[in-house]
Design a protein around this motif. Structure first.
Motif, PDB file in Angstrom:
ATOM      1  N   SER A   1      14.540 -60.026 -37.330  1.00  0.00           N
ATOM      2  CA  SER A   1      13.794 -59.575 -36.151  1.00  0.00           C
ATOM      3  C   SER A   1      13.153 -60.759 -35.439  1.00  0.00           C
ATOM      4  CB  SER A   1      12.715 -58.570 -36.542  1.00  0.00           C
ATOM      5  OG  SER A   1      13.300 -57.382 -36.998  1.00  0.00           O
ATOM      6  N   TRP A   2      12.593 -61.699 -36.218  1.00  0.00           N
ATOM      7  CA  TRP A   2      11.935 -62.848 -35.610  1.00  0.00           C
ATOM      8  C   TRP A   2      12.916 -63.882 -35.080  1.00  0.00           C
ATOM      9  CZ3 TRP A   2       7.356 -63.647 -33.602  1.00  0.00           C
ATOM     10  CH2 TRP A   2       6.375 -62.704 -33.883  1.00  0.00           C
ATOM     11  N   LEU A   3      14.157 -63.826 -35.515  1.00  0.00           N
ATOM     12  CA  LEU A   3      15.184 -64.693 -34.944  1.00  0.00           C
ATOM     13  C   LEU A   3      15.766 -64.092 -33.664  1.00  0.00           C
ATOM     14  CD1 LEU A   3      17.119 -65.787 -38.153  1.00  0.00           C
ATOM     15  CD2 LEU A   3      15.538 -67.163 -36.780  1.00  0.00           C
ATOM     16  N   LEU A   4      15.904 -62.784 -33.638  1.00  0.00           N
ATOM     17  CA  LEU A   4      16.569 -62.100 -32.540  1.00  0.00           C
ATOM     18  C   LEU A   4      15.667 -61.850 -31.337  1.00  0.00           C
ATOM     19  CD1 LEU A   4      19.183 -60.401 -31.716  1.00  0.00           C
ATOM     20  CD2 LEU A   4      17.826 -58.456 -32.473  1.00  0.00           C
ATOM     21  N   TRP A   5      14.533 -61.228 -31.543  1.00  0.00           N
ATOM     22  CA  TRP A   5      13.738 -60.718 -30.423  1.00  0.00           C
ATOM     23  C   TRP A   5      13.090 -61.781 -29.547  1.00  0.00           C
ATOM     24  CZ3 TRP A   5      14.838 -56.323 -28.484  1.00  0.00           C
ATOM     25  CH2 TRP A   5      15.422 -55.362 -29.279  1.00  0.00           C
ATOM     26  N   PRO A   6      12.591 -62.893 -30.058  1.00  0.00           N
ATOM     27  CA  PRO A   6      12.071 -63.912 -29.131  1.00  0.00           C
ATOM     28  C   PRO A   6      13.146 -64.457 -28.180  1.00  0.00           C
ATOM     29  CG  PRO A   6      11.167 -64.264 -31.300  1.00  0.00           C
ATOM     30  CD  PRO A   6      12.240 -63.210 -31.449  1.00  0.00           C
ATOM     31  N   THR A   7      14.361 -64.632 -28.696  1.00  0.00           N
ATOM     32  CA  THR A   7      15.459 -65.079 -27.840  1.00  0.00           C
ATOM     33  C   THR A   7      15.774 -64.035 -26.778  1.00  0.00           C
ATOM     34  OG1 THR A   7      16.388 -66.350 -29.654  1.00  0.00           O
ATOM     35  CG2 THR A   7      17.871 -65.836 -27.822  1.00  0.00           C
ATOM     36  N   PHE A   8      15.822 -62.776 -27.187  1.00  0.00           N
ATOM     37  CA  PHE A   8      16.059 -61.682 -26.249  1.00  0.00           C
ATOM     38  C   PHE A   8      14.985 -61.671 -25.163  1.00  0.00           C
ATOM     39  CE2 PHE A   8      15.303 -57.278 -24.963  1.00  0.00           C
ATOM     40  CZ  PHE A   8      16.564 -56.899 -24.528  1.00  0.00           C
ATOM     41  N   LEU A   9      13.736 -61.829 -25.568  1.00  0.00           N
ATOM     42  CA  LEU A   9      12.626 -61.806 -24.622  1.00  0.00           C
ATOM     43  C   LEU A   9      12.717 -62.969 -23.630  1.00  0.00           C
ATOM     44  CD1 LEU A   9      10.164 -60.185 -23.863  1.00  0.00           C
ATOM     45  CD2 LEU A   9       8.851 -61.499 -25.503  1.00  0.00           C
ATOM     46  N   ARG A  10      13.063 -64.165 -24.106  1.00  0.00           N
ATOM     47  CA  ARG A  10      13.241 -65.304 -23.195  1.00  0.00           C
ATOM     48  C   ARG A  10      14.348 -65.016 -22.183  1.00  0.00           C
ATOM     49  NH1 ARG A  10      12.217 -68.312 -27.760  1.00  0.00           N
ATOM     50  NH2 ARG A  10      14.416 -68.543 -28.247  1.00  0.00           N
ATOM     51  N   ASN A  11      15.429 -64.405 -22.647  1.00  0.00           N
ATOM     52  CA  ASN A  11      16.526 -64.081 -21.732  1.00  0.00           C
ATOM     53  C   ASN A  11      16.101 -63.041 -20.699  1.00  0.00           C
ATOM     54  OD1 ASN A  11      18.225 -65.860 -23.018  1.00  0.00           O
ATOM     55  ND2 ASN A  11      19.119 -64.308 -24.348  1.00  0.00           N
ATOM     56  N   ILE A  12      15.340 -62.054 -21.112  1.00  0.00           N
ATOM     57  CA  ILE A  12      14.875 -61.022 -20.182  1.00  0.00           C
ATOM     58  C   ILE A  12      13.919 -61.625 -19.153  1.00  0.00           C
ATOM     59  CG2 ILE A  12      13.424 -58.938 -20.031  1.00  0.00           C
ATOM     60  CD1 ILE A  12      16.303 -58.398 -20.862  1.00  0.00           C
ATOM     61  N   LEU A  13      13.030 -62.510 -19.605  1.00  0.00           N
ATOM     62  CA  LEU A  13      12.081 -63.132 -18.670  1.00  0.00           C
ATOM     63  C   LEU A  13      12.798 -63.963 -17.605  1.00  0.00           C
ATOM     64  CD1 LEU A  13       9.247 -64.196 -21.123  1.00  0.00           C
ATOM     65  CD2 LEU A  13       9.124 -62.442 -19.340  1.00  0.00           C
ATOM     66  N   GLY A  14      13.948 -64.514 -17.938  1.00  0.00           N
ATOM     67  CA  GLY A  14      14.701 -65.315 -16.983  1.00  0.00           C
ATOM     68  C   GLY A  14      15.669 -64.519 -16.127  1.00  0.00           C
ATOM     69  N   ASP A  15      15.824 -63.254 -16.400  1.00  0.00           N
ATOM     70  CA  ASP A  15      16.765 -62.416 -15.666  1.00  0.00           C
ATOM     71  C   ASP A  15      16.207 -62.076 -14.286  1.00  0.00           C
ATOM     72  OD1 ASP A  15      18.375 -60.238 -14.698  1.00  0.00           O
ATOM     73  OD2 ASP A  15      18.977 -59.832 -16.762  1.00  0.00           O
ATOM     74  N   GLU A  16      17.064 -62.122 -13.288  1.00  0.00           N
ATOM     75  CA  GLU A  16      16.615 -61.834 -11.922  1.00  0.00           C
ATOM     76  C   GLU A  16      16.174 -60.382 -11.729  1.00  0.00           C
ATOM     77  OE1 GLU A  16      20.830 -60.964  -9.672  1.00  0.00           O
ATOM     78  OE2 GLU A  16      20.201 -63.045  -9.927  1.00  0.00           O
ATOM     79  N   GLN A  17      16.648 -59.473 -12.584  1.00  0.00           N
ATOM     80  CA  GLN A  17      16.230 -58.064 -12.482  1.00  0.00           C
ATOM     81  C   GLN A  17      14.789 -57.867 -12.955  1.00  0.00           C
ATOM     82  OE1 GLN A  17      18.910 -55.694 -14.747  1.00  0.00           O
ATOM     83  NE2 GLN A  17      20.628 -56.000 -13.359  1.00  0.00           N
ATOM     84  N   SER A  18      14.233 -58.858 -13.640  1.00  0.00           N
ATOM     85  CA  SER A  18      12.887 -58.742 -14.190  1.00  0.00           C
ATOM     86  C   SER A  18      11.796 -58.964 -13.154  1.00  0.00           C
ATOM     87  CB  SER A  18      12.701 -59.752 -15.324  1.00  0.00           C
ATOM     88  OG  SER A  18      13.591 -59.465 -16.376  1.00  0.00           O
ATOM     89  N   TRP A  19      12.158 -59.543 -12.021  1.00  0.00           N
ATOM     90  CA  TRP A  19      11.158 -59.914 -11.022  1.00  0.00           C
ATOM     91  C   TRP A  19      11.560 -59.435  -9.638  1.00  0.00           C
ATOM     92  CZ3 TRP A  19       7.097 -61.667 -13.546  1.00  0.00           C
ATOM     93  CH2 TRP A  19       7.297 -62.257 -14.785  1.00  0.00           C
ATOM     94  N   SER A  20      10.603 -58.982  -8.884  1.00  0.00           N
ATOM     95  CA  SER A  20      10.811 -58.590  -7.495  1.00  0.00           C
ATOM     96  C   SER A  20       9.666 -59.191  -6.690  1.00  0.00           C
ATOM     97  CB  SER A  20      10.821 -57.068  -7.352  1.00  0.00           C
ATOM     98  OG  SER A  20      10.910 -56.706  -5.998  1.00  0.00           O
ATOM     99  N   ASN A  21       9.979 -60.171  -5.878  1.00  0.00           N
ATOM    100  CA  ASN A  21       8.970 -60.884  -5.079  1.00  0.00           C
ATOM    101  C   ASN A  21       7.851 -61.448  -5.945  1.00  0.00           C
ATOM    102  OD1 ASN A  21      10.348 -60.235  -2.682  1.00  0.00           O
ATOM    103  ND2 ASN A  21       9.325 -58.259  -2.572  1.00  0.00           N
ATOM    104  N   GLY A  22       8.205 -61.981  -7.094  1.00  0.00           N
ATOM    105  CA  GLY A  22       7.234 -62.591  -7.982  1.00  0.00           C
ATOM    106  C   GLY A  22       6.465 -61.629  -8.859  1.00  0.00           C
ATOM    107  N   SER A  23       6.731 -60.340  -8.727  1.00  0.00           N
ATOM    108  CA  SER A  23       6.042 -59.328  -9.545  1.00  0.00           C
ATOM    109  C   SER A  23       6.991 -58.774 -10.592  1.00  0.00           C
ATOM    110  CB  SER A  23       5.556 -58.180  -8.664  1.00  0.00           C
ATOM    111  OG  SER A  23       4.628 -58.642  -7.717  1.00  0.00           O
ATOM    112  N   PRO A  24       6.466 -58.457 -11.770  1.00  0.00           N
ATOM    113  CA  PRO A  24       7.328 -57.876 -12.804  1.00  0.00           C
ATOM    114  C   PRO A  24       7.806 -56.474 -12.409  1.00  0.00           C
ATOM    115  CG  PRO A  24       5.036 -57.968 -13.546  1.00  0.00           C
ATOM    116  CD  PRO A  24       5.090 -58.632 -12.219  1.00  0.00           C
ATOM    117  N   THR A  25       9.036 -56.169 -12.808  1.00  0.00           N
ATOM    118  CA  THR A  25       9.615 -54.864 -12.517  1.00  0.00           C
ATOM    119  C   THR A  25       9.529 -53.962 -13.741  1.00  0.00           C
ATOM    120  OG1 THR A  25      11.806 -55.567 -13.233  1.00  0.00           O
ATOM    121  CG2 THR A  25      11.275 -55.915 -10.905  1.00  0.00           C
TER     122      THR A  25
END
Length: 70
Positions: free
Chosen positions: A12-36
């Motif tokens: 869990s500690w190997l998988l989820w931090p990497t997943f979270l970093r990828n989600i934070l960098g995804d363009e779908q995560s942000w709309s005009n600088g605000s979290p979606t």
């Protein structure tokens, strides 16, 4: 069984931090600088998974130590 629980916690500690970093960098995560909603849902999933992984890993560690003593 104890080693399986411990391995699950480590995984869990190997998988989820990497997943979270990828989600934070995804363009779908942000709309005009605000979290979606996409970001918030995935952050909640990652946090819950890390908490559960930690609890399960601690239980596995305690069970493994108890098995070694007996």
């Amino acid at each position: 069984m104890a080693l399986f629980l411990l391995a699950f916690g480590v995984w869990s500690w190997l998988l989820w931090p990497t997943f979270l970093r990828n989600i934070l960098g995804d363009e779908q995560s942000w709309s005009n600088g605000s979290p979606t909603a996409f970001l918030w849902v995935h952050v909640v999933i990652a946090v819950v998974s890390l908490v559960l992984g930690t609890v399960i890993g601690v239980l596995g560690w305690r069970a493994h130590r108890a098995n070694r003593r007996s």
